[in-house]
Design a protein around this motif. Structure first.
Motif, PDB file in Angstrom:
ATOM      1  N   CYS A 147      58.910   9.940  11.902  1.00  0.00           N
ATOM      2  CA  CYS A 147      59.505   9.009  12.869  1.00  0.00           C
ATOM      3  C   CYS A 147      58.736   7.682  12.893  1.00  0.00           C
ATOM      4  CB  CYS A 147      59.494   9.663  14.253  1.00  0.00           C
ATOM      5  SG  CYS A 147      59.963   8.575  15.602  1.00  0.00           S
ATOM      6  N   TYR A 148      59.403   6.597  12.542  1.00  0.00           N
ATOM      7  CA  TYR A 148      58.732   5.298  12.512  1.00  0.00           C
ATOM      8  C   TYR A 148      58.380   4.804  13.911  1.00  0.00           C
ATOM      9  CZ  TYR A 148      63.055   2.934  13.853  1.00  0.00           C
ATOM     10  OH  TYR A 148      64.165   2.507  14.539  1.00  0.00           O
ATOM     11  N   MET A 149      59.202   5.115  14.916  1.00  0.00           N
ATOM     12  CA  MET A 149      58.865   4.689  16.286  1.00  0.00           C
ATOM     13  C   MET A 149      57.652   5.456  16.800  1.00  0.00           C
ATOM     14  SD  MET A 149      60.587   2.111  17.084  1.00  0.00           S
ATOM     15  CE  MET A 149      60.049   1.968  18.764  1.00  0.00           C
ATOM     16  N   CYS A 150      57.519   6.703  16.411  1.00  0.00           N
ATOM     17  CA  CYS A 150      56.328   7.486  16.778  1.00  0.00           C
ATOM     18  C   CYS A 150      55.081   6.821  16.205  1.00  0.00           C
ATOM     19  CB  CYS A 150      56.444   8.916  16.265  1.00  0.00           C
ATOM     20  SG  CYS A 150      57.784   9.861  17.006  1.00  0.00           S
ATOM     21  N   TYR A 151      55.166   6.420  14.952  1.00  0.00           N
ATOM     22  CA  TYR A 151      54.048   5.732  14.307  1.00  0.00           C
ATOM     23  C   TYR A 151      53.711   4.445  15.060  1.00  0.00           C
ATOM     24  CZ  TYR A 151      51.342   3.119  10.925  1.00  0.00           C
ATOM     25  OH  TYR A 151      50.357   2.379  10.332  1.00  0.00           O
ATOM     26  N   SER A 152      54.716   3.702  15.448  1.00  0.00           N
ATOM     27  CA  SER A 152      54.500   2.437  16.160  1.00  0.00           C
ATOM     28  C   SER A 152      53.825   2.661  17.511  1.00  0.00           C
ATOM     29  CB  SER A 152      55.829   1.711  16.374  1.00  0.00           C
ATOM     30  OG  SER A 152      56.420   1.411  15.147  1.00  0.00           O
ATOM     31  N   ILE A 153      54.252   3.676  18.237  1.00  0.00           N
ATOM     32  CA  ILE A 153      53.670   3.947  19.551  1.00  0.00           C
ATOM     33  C   ILE A 153      52.231   4.437  19.401  1.00  0.00           C
ATOM     34  CG2 ILE A 153      53.842   5.410  21.611  1.00  0.00           C
ATOM     35  CD1 ILE A 153      55.901   3.052  21.424  1.00  0.00           C
ATOM     36  N   LYS A 154      51.975   5.298  18.413  1.00  0.00           N
ATOM     37  CA  LYS A 154      50.596   5.744  18.170  1.00  0.00           C
ATOM     38  C   LYS A 154      49.711   4.544  17.838  1.00  0.00           C
ATOM     39  CE  LYS A 154      51.653   8.839  15.016  1.00  0.00           C
ATOM     40  NZ  LYS A 154      51.571   9.918  14.005  1.00  0.00           N
ATOM     41  N   THR A 155      50.202   3.663  16.988  1.00  0.00           N
ATOM     42  CA  THR A 155      49.436   2.477  16.604  1.00  0.00           C
ATOM     43  C   THR A 155      49.152   1.591  17.812  1.00  0.00           C
ATOM     44  OG1 THR A 155      50.392   2.538  14.388  1.00  0.00           O
ATOM     45  CG2 THR A 155      49.428   0.448  15.101  1.00  0.00           C
ATOM     46  N   LEU A 156      50.119   1.412  18.679  1.00  0.00           N
ATOM     47  CA  LEU A 156      49.923   0.629  19.896  1.00  0.00           C
ATOM     48  C   LEU A 156      48.797   1.219  20.743  1.00  0.00           C
ATOM     49  CD1 LEU A 156      50.678  -1.528  22.011  1.00  0.00           C
ATOM     50  CD2 LEU A 156      52.455   0.055  22.813  1.00  0.00           C
ATOM     51  N   PHE A 157      48.818   2.525  20.943  1.00  0.00           N
ATOM     52  CA  PHE A 157      47.775   3.173  21.738  1.00  0.00           C
ATOM     53  C   PHE A 157      46.403   2.970  21.106  1.00  0.00           C
ATOM     54  CE2 PHE A 157      51.034   4.717  24.264  1.00  0.00           C
ATOM     55  CZ  PHE A 157      50.567   5.536  25.279  1.00  0.00           C
ATOM     56  N   TYR A 158      46.308   3.141  19.783  1.00  0.00           N
ATOM     57  CA  TYR A 158      45.035   2.945  19.098  1.00  0.00           C
ATOM     58  C   TYR A 158      44.559   1.502  19.249  1.00  0.00           C
ATOM     59  CZ  TYR A 158      46.029   7.450  16.848  1.00  0.00           C
ATOM     60  OH  TYR A 158      46.318   8.764  16.596  1.00  0.00           O
ATOM     61  N   GLU A 159      45.459   0.538  19.150  1.00  0.00           N
ATOM     62  CA  GLU A 159      45.086  -0.868  19.291  1.00  0.00           C
ATOM     63  C   GLU A 159      44.615  -1.200  20.710  1.00  0.00           C
ATOM     64  OE1 GLU A 159      48.385  -3.155  17.809  1.00  0.00           O
ATOM     65  OE2 GLU A 159      47.891  -2.665  15.723  1.00  0.00           O
ATOM     66  N   LEU A 160      45.119  -0.452  21.701  1.00  0.00           N
ATOM     67  CA  LEU A 160      44.671  -0.647  23.079  1.00  0.00           C
ATOM     68  C   LEU A 160      43.336   0.058  23.352  1.00  0.00           C
ATOM     69  CD1 LEU A 160      48.063  -0.249  24.976  1.00  0.00           C
ATOM     70  CD2 LEU A 160      46.723  -2.361  24.691  1.00  0.00           C
ATOM     71  N   GLY A 161      42.861   0.827  22.388  1.00  0.00           N
ATOM     72  CA  GLY A 161      41.576   1.509  22.539  1.00  0.00           C
ATOM     73  C   GLY A 161      41.692   2.948  22.999  1.00  0.00           C
ATOM     74  N   ALA A 162      42.897   3.471  23.076  1.00  0.00           N
ATOM     75  CA  ALA A 162      43.096   4.865  23.490  1.00  0.00           C
ATOM     76  C   ALA A 162      43.100   5.772  22.264  1.00  0.00           C
ATOM     77  CB  ALA A 162      44.419   5.012  24.229  1.00  0.00           C
TER      78      ALA A 162
END
Length: 102
Positions: free
Chosen positions: A21-36
């Motif tokens: 799922c590409y949206m799953c990848y995008s959301i995971k990446t967002l969380f990592y970029e926020l430091g989570a």
């Protein structure tokens, strides 16, 4: 549904995903970029993944993934998370849940 709620209640941030799922990848990446560092459950790799997917739909997640829980509470799917990020409240939710520290 109990397994989904139990998993979510034990973690500051939890994301149910599927590996393709590409949206799953995008959301995971967002969380990592926020430091989570959210706990990730790829339901297509879990033996009970189909049951988990049905439980997520039962919670109102349509499509079933990504399904994001913060502080043990179901927050929403990709569009909900993106909206929270755009309005600036996602980061504060992660801080309040102790998923990130400043």
């Amino acid at each position: 549904m109990d397994k989904v709620r139990d998993l979510a209640s034990k973690k500051a941030a939890l994301i149910f995903t599927k590996s393709s799922c590409y949206m799953c990848y995008s959301i995971k990446t967002l969380f990592y970029e926020l430091g989570a560092s959210p706990v990730i459950h790829e339901i297509d790799h879990e033996p009970s993944g189909r049951y988990m997917e049905r439980a997520l739909r039962g919670l109102g997640c349509d499509p079933s993934v990504p399904a994001v829980f913060i502080g043990g509470r179901f927050v929403g799917s990709a569009k909900d998370i993106i909206s929270l990020h755009v309005d600036g409240s996602l980061k504060q939710m992660l801080i309040d849940a102790k998923a990130i520290w400043l």
